[in-house]
Each structure stands twice: as structure tokens, then as C-alpha cells.
Design an enzyme around this catalytic site. Structure first.
Site, mmCIF file in Angstrom:
data_model
loop_
_atom_site.group_PDB
_atom_site.id
_atom_site.type_symbol
_atom_site.label_atom_id
_atom_site.label_comp_id
_atom_site.label_asym_id
_atom_site.label_seq_id
_atom_site.Cartn_x
_atom_site.Cartn_y
_atom_site.Cartn_z
ATOM 1 C CE LYS A 22 23.276 66.720 2.728
ATOM 2 N NZ LYS A 22 22.045 66.614 1.930
ATOM 3 C CG ASP A 306 19.791 61.534 6.076
ATOM 4 O OD1 ASP A 306 19.285 60.877 5.155
ATOM 5 O OD2 ASP A 306 19.532 62.740 6.269
HETATM 6 N N1 EPU Z 1 7.305 62.264 0.606
HETATM 7 C C1 EPU Z 1 6.101 62.186 -0.029
HETATM 8 N N2 EPU Z 1 5.601 63.324 -0.617
HETATM 9 C C2 EPU Z 1 6.260 64.505 -0.566
HETATM 10 C C3 EPU Z 1 7.498 64.583 0.091
HETATM 11 C C4 EPU Z 1 8.008 63.439 0.672
HETATM 12 O O1 EPU Z 1 5.485 61.126 -0.090
HETATM 13 O O2 EPU Z 1 5.730 65.494 -1.095
HETATM 14 C C5 EPU Z 1 7.870 61.071 1.228
HETATM 15 C C6 EPU Z 1 9.254 60.698 0.676
HETATM 16 O O3 EPU Z 1 9.144 59.916 -0.499
HETATM 17 C C7 EPU Z 1 9.850 59.947 1.818
HETATM 18 C C8 EPU Z 1 9.287 60.665 3.043
HETATM 19 O O4 EPU Z 1 8.136 61.366 2.574
HETATM 20 O O5 EPU Z 1 9.366 58.624 1.818
HETATM 21 C C9 EPU Z 1 10.228 61.631 3.696
HETATM 22 O O6 EPU Z 1 10.800 62.513 2.724
HETATM 23 P P1 EPU Z 1 11.164 64.006 3.065
HETATM 24 O O7 EPU Z 1 10.325 64.906 2.228
HETATM 25 O O8 EPU Z 1 11.137 64.213 4.535
HETATM 26 O O9 EPU Z 1 12.669 64.107 2.532
HETATM 27 P P2 EPU Z 1 13.338 65.425 1.989
HETATM 28 O O10 EPU Z 1 12.809 66.578 2.735
HETATM 29 O O11 EPU Z 1 13.277 65.448 0.504
HETATM 30 C C10 EPU Z 1 15.340 65.565 3.656
HETATM 31 C C11 EPU Z 1 16.836 65.487 3.591
HETATM 32 C C12 EPU Z 1 17.260 64.048 3.313
HETATM 33 C C13 EPU Z 1 16.705 63.161 4.443
HETATM 34 C C14 EPU Z 1 15.174 63.302 4.514
HETATM 35 C C15 EPU Z 1 14.550 62.510 5.652
HETATM 36 C C16 EPU Z 1 17.524 67.674 2.796
HETATM 37 C C17 EPU Z 1 18.166 68.484 1.731
HETATM 38 N N3 EPU Z 1 17.347 66.368 2.547
HETATM 39 O O12 EPU Z 1 14.865 65.171 2.379
HETATM 40 O O13 EPU Z 1 18.681 64.041 3.375
HETATM 41 O O14 EPU Z 1 17.028 61.815 4.194
HETATM 42 O O15 EPU Z 1 14.840 64.700 4.687
HETATM 43 O O16 EPU Z 1 15.094 62.875 6.862
HETATM 44 O O17 EPU Z 1 17.198 68.182 3.855
HETATM 45 C C18 EPU Z 1 20.824 63.192 3.002
HETATM 46 O O18 EPU Z 1 21.265 64.162 3.643
HETATM 47 O O19 EPU Z 1 21.541 62.234 2.672
HETATM 48 C C19 EPU Z 1 19.408 63.164 2.618
HETATM 49 C C20 EPU Z 1 18.922 62.365 1.675
#
Ligand code: EPU
Length: 433
Positions: A22, A306
Site C-alpha cells: 500500500k 506499522d
Molecule cells: N513529520 C514531521 N514533519 C513532516 C512530516 C513528518 O515532523 O513534515 C514527522 C511525523 O509527525 C512523524 C515522523 O515525522 O513523527 C515520520 O512521519 P512520516 O512523514 O515518515 O510519515 P508519513 O510519510 O506521513 C508514511 C506511511 C505511514 C507510516 C509512516 C512511517 C504512507 C501512505 N504512510 O507516513 O503508514 O507509518 O510513513 O513509516 O506511506 C500505515 O500504513 O499504517 C501508516 C500510517
């Protein structure tokens, strides 16, 4: 709103095929906006999040066709504005921002607010896009971004909790069509970022260093169509591995990528679970007693957030004390209170959950709160004595392809019950992914 009825106590046995990931397919779908040519993506899991993303692309003007597990997207006409309501409902849709800016010079995307697993800021996405020359304004809950021609720059994407997965995806996609070279430092190293880079390179992009913290993107004039096979879902594979161990079963994960799952497999082995590798298959079995292990979630190649909820269930079944520390999302413990209904003894102390394991679980009515919490509740139901009812399974349908069919194929007694919708239509919740 469907619910699952699970009769626990049957060990899972047999083989299960792992679906496409996904979290790889969503940004890859967004990347199809970077070209007017058709793109063909195979091994696309049939998930509600994928359907949502398809509808978002269609609302932006793309022709989208999903035929079984093959998706074709042709985005020959792209608008910077999509359907607000759709975009608002899926957090993962933030990754259309980079491609839209690069392709059409404008993007309006709903600002993802906090959700059940944490605050979910996007400051790093915006910082990266601004470094490439975008002008960003937040207005009425939306991100309005504009850019003339984007220009390559040096961007540092490390945040309070380490790198950002979708932030790296956004900046990398925007940089493919920028003038000059972009250097992304503290880039996310997740396999899903590498898969996106492979797809972009197949489209004609010039990206080096994917999978390391330093990415170099040399901008090109245009990208063309490409074909791509999505990587296997390492979190789905981890979920079935934990389910096999929790139910005292023996399951072969077909097509799992062990090289993407090292931290999870290492913890399972430490906990006494047997893992045998043969080609692209992994045989997971539990024969002897389990041992309590401590777990801390970290960016890749650390233990994935995850898979934290699922491993917590295994630790509730394991005699001893296990400390599970969540370092990525500040409130990703929604499953704890629901697991308590099944008899689990878990206390939350700041970012850690202290699990006193070894007491048998017994079936109860529980409610899914987010995708991975739902998976944990299903595993707990499979391991518990008696009957467990898991409501709100739409959360699990967002990220697990036909999980109930796959579990039944392994001998689980799990049934999907259709529940009549309430009379009043509820306000849609933003999905957490
Ligand atoms: N963060 C910031 N600033 C930002 C972006 C993120 O501080 O601009 C922080 C977040 O708050 C968090 C950390 O950085 O503490 C990591 O967040 P990240 O941006 O890596 O998460 P994401 O890209 O929004 C993806 C997955 C999530 C998964 C995370 C971490 C997708 C669609 N979602 O989210 O998947 O948990 O990476 O690996 O790719 C899931 O599948 O259940 C899910 C939540």
C-alpha cells in the site's frame, strides 16, 4: 460498516501470498501525474485507499483503470485542483503535491490535520518544496502551492522524529522535473521510497542514492510512461508472520521480501519464533515457548511503527515483561485499551507500553481505531479463547487486501458481517495512512 466475527484458538496453517505494498503504490500512483503518457502499474493491491487515490487522480483529470491488480493511468490533462472532499479524506493524498507542482505549476491539497496516531505535520514537505522555489500559502485548511519552473536545491529533510517518508517522496517527485540538481539529505530510506525512485527512473528520471540518506535528483525536461511491479507489502507480511506465531501455527509467506523485513524477523527470532527462508518464501512457525522482547520503533531499517501494534499482541501472549517504545508517532497506542478488553495487561508510560504477558486472552467486542490497531485486534481475536467481534473494519480494508479471505485460507474461523449503516450519515473521518 462491516465487522469481523472471529472464533479464536485455531492455529493458522498453510500458505498466503503477499500483496503489493500500500505505502509503495500510493506515491507511485501520484507519480503518474508527472507524465502525459500512460503508465501501467502491476501488483496493485485492491484496497479502499487505492480506490480513493484512483478517484483523486480522476478528479484531477487523469483516466484511471483498475483491472484486477493492474492499474493504468493516463494523465494527459492535469488540473492543479482536485476534488477537495476526496483529498481531505485520505492523508496519503498529500503526495500529489510534489507531482502537481512539477507538472502544472499549481496545487491545492487539504492540510492533513492530526489523526488518531499523532499530529502528522507536513512542515518538512513544505520546506523541501519551498527550497525548490514553490510559494506556499495555507488558507481555509488547504495548502495552496504555486511555482514557475522549479529549481534544484540542497534540501535537509530530517525532523524531530527523523526523516519523513511521504515528504521525501514529494520532494523527490517535484525535483525530477526541476532545472538542475537537487540534493536531499536525511532522506527516508524505506523500501517504498526506493520503489518510487525505481518507477521514476523507469519514467526517465535521474535519481541516485535511493535507499540511503542522501538522494541526488538531476532534473530532466520531461518524463515518459513506464511499467512497474509494486514491491511486496512488508507490513502485511509482518502481520501474517505475527498472526502465525500468535496462533501457534505454521505459515508460509509467499513472495515476501525478507531483505525488507530484517528488524521484524530479528525480533521474532529473539522472541523464539522459527523463521526459515527458501527463495522468495518465508516459513514462520512457533514450536517452543516464547520469550519477552523489548521493541523500539524507528525509521527504516529500524523496527517499523506499522508493525508495533501487531507485535504488542504477541508480547501479551508471552510470559514476562516487554517494553514497547513508539518513537515515530506520539499516540499510536489506541489498540492498548481495546486489547485490555481481551484481558491484556498493558500500562502506558510516556512513549512506552509495558506489557505484562503470559495471561491467556479471551474473546470480547472491540472497536478498530486505525489500520494497524485493527490488524492487532484481529490477531488477538485469532489467539483468544472464545469469540471476538471487531467493529469498524473499514479501517483494515484500507490497507489489507482481502484479509478475511486470506486468513480463512489459513484455517482461521473469521466471518465478515454486514452491518446496516446508521440512519444519520456520519462525517467522513480522515484516514490515518
Ligand atoms: N513529520 C514531521 N514533519 C513532516 C512530516 C513528518 O515532523 O513534515 C514527522 C511525523 O509527525 C512523524 C515522523 O515525522 O513523527 C515520520 O512521519 P512520516 O512523514 O515518515 O510519515 P508519513 O510519510 O506521513 C508514511 C506511511 C505511514 C507510516 C509512516 C512511517 C504512507 C501512505 N504512510 O507516513 O503508514 O507509518 O510513513 O513509516 O506511506 C500505515 O500504513 O499504517 C501508516 C500510517
Amino acid at each position: 460498516m462491516d465487522k469481523f466475527l472471529i472464533k479464536g484458538g485455531t492455529p493458522l496453517r498453510g500458505e498466503v501470498s503477499i500483496s503489493g505494498a500500500k505505502n509503495a503504490v500510493l506515491p507511485i500512483m501520484a507519480a503518474t501525474l508527472l507524465t502525459a503518457d500512460p503508465c501501467v502499474i502491476r501488483r496493485v493491491p485492491q484496497l479502499s485507499d487505492v480506490r480513493f487515490m484512483g478517484e483523486i487522480l480522476a478528479s484531477l483529470g487523469a483516466a484511471v483503470k483498475l483491472d484486477g491488480n493492474t492499474l493504468t493511468v493516463r494523465a494527459d490533462n492535469v488540473k492543479g485542483l482536485g476534488d477537495y472532499e476526496l483529498i481531505r479524506q485520505m492523508r496519503g493524498s498529500v503526495c500529489i503535491l510534489g507531482p502537481l507542482l512539477a507538472r502544472s505549476g499549481a496545487a491545492v491539497v487539504s492540510l492533513p490535520g492530526g489523526c488518531v496516531i499523532g499530529a502528522r505535520p507536513i512542515d518538512l514537505h513544505l520546506k523541501g518544496l519551498e527550497a525548490l522555489g514553490a510559494k506556499v500559502r495555507i488558507d481555509g485548511g488547504y495548502i495552496h502551492a504555486r511555482a514557475g519552473k522549479l529549481k534544484g536545491a540542497d534540501v535537509f529533510l530530517g525532523g524531530r522524529c527523523g526523516p519523513t517518508v511521504l515528504g521525501t517522496a514529494n520532494v523527490m517527485m517535484a525535483a525530477t522535473l526541476a532545472d538542475g540538481v537537487t540534493l536531499i539529505e536525511s532522506a527516508a530510506c524505506e523500501p517504498e521510497v526506493v520503489d518510487l525512485a525505481c518507477f521514476l527512473n523507469a519514467m526517465g528520471a535521474k535519481i541516485e542514492g535511493a535507499g540511503s540518506p542522501t538522494l541526488t535528483v538531476t532534473g530532466v525536461k520531461r518524463l515518459h510512461g513506464a511499467e512497474h511491479d509494486v514491491i511486496p507489502d512488508r507490513i502485511e507480511a509482518a502481520t501474517f508472520a505475527v498472526a502465525a506465531a500468535a496462533s501457534r501455527g505454521e505459515v508460509v509467506l509467499r513472495g515476501a521480501r525478507a531483505d525488507h523485513m530484517r528488524a521484524v524477523l530479528d525480533k521474532l527470532r529473539d522472541a523464539g519464533v522459527s523463521i526459515e527462508r527458501s527463495g522468495q518464501d518465508l516459513r514462520i512457525s512457533r514450536r517452543g515457548r516464547l520469550k519477552a522482547v523489548d521493541i523500539t520503533t524507528l525509521p527504516y531499517a529500524g523496527f517499523p511503527t506499522d508493525a508495533q501494534a501487531q507485535m504488542m499482541v504477541l508480547m501479551t501472549l508471552t510470559p514476562g515483561i516487554s517494553v514497547i517504545t513508539e518513537r515515530i508517532f506520539e499516540s499510536r497506542f489506541m489498540h492498548v485499551s481495546e486489547l485490555a478488553r481481551l484481558g491484556a495487561d498493558i500500562a502506558i508510560e510516556g512513549p512506552s507500553a509495558i506489557v505484562k504477558g503470559g495471561r491467556p486472552l479471551s474473546g470480547a467486542k472491540v472497536m478498530a481505531s486505525d489500520l494497524r490497531a485493527s490488524a492487532a485486534l484481529v490477531i488477538a481475536g485469532l489467539a483468544a479463547r472464545g469469540e471476538t467481534e471487531v467493529s469498524r473494519v473499514y479501517h483494515i480494508d484500507r490497507g489489507y487486501e482481502k484479509i478475511d479471505d486470506k486468513l480463512r485460507g489459513l484455517g482461521a474461523r473469521i466471518q465478515r458481517l454486514k452491518v446496516k449503516p446508521a440512519l444519520k450519515k456520519a462525517e467522513p473521518e480522515a484516514a490515518e495512512g
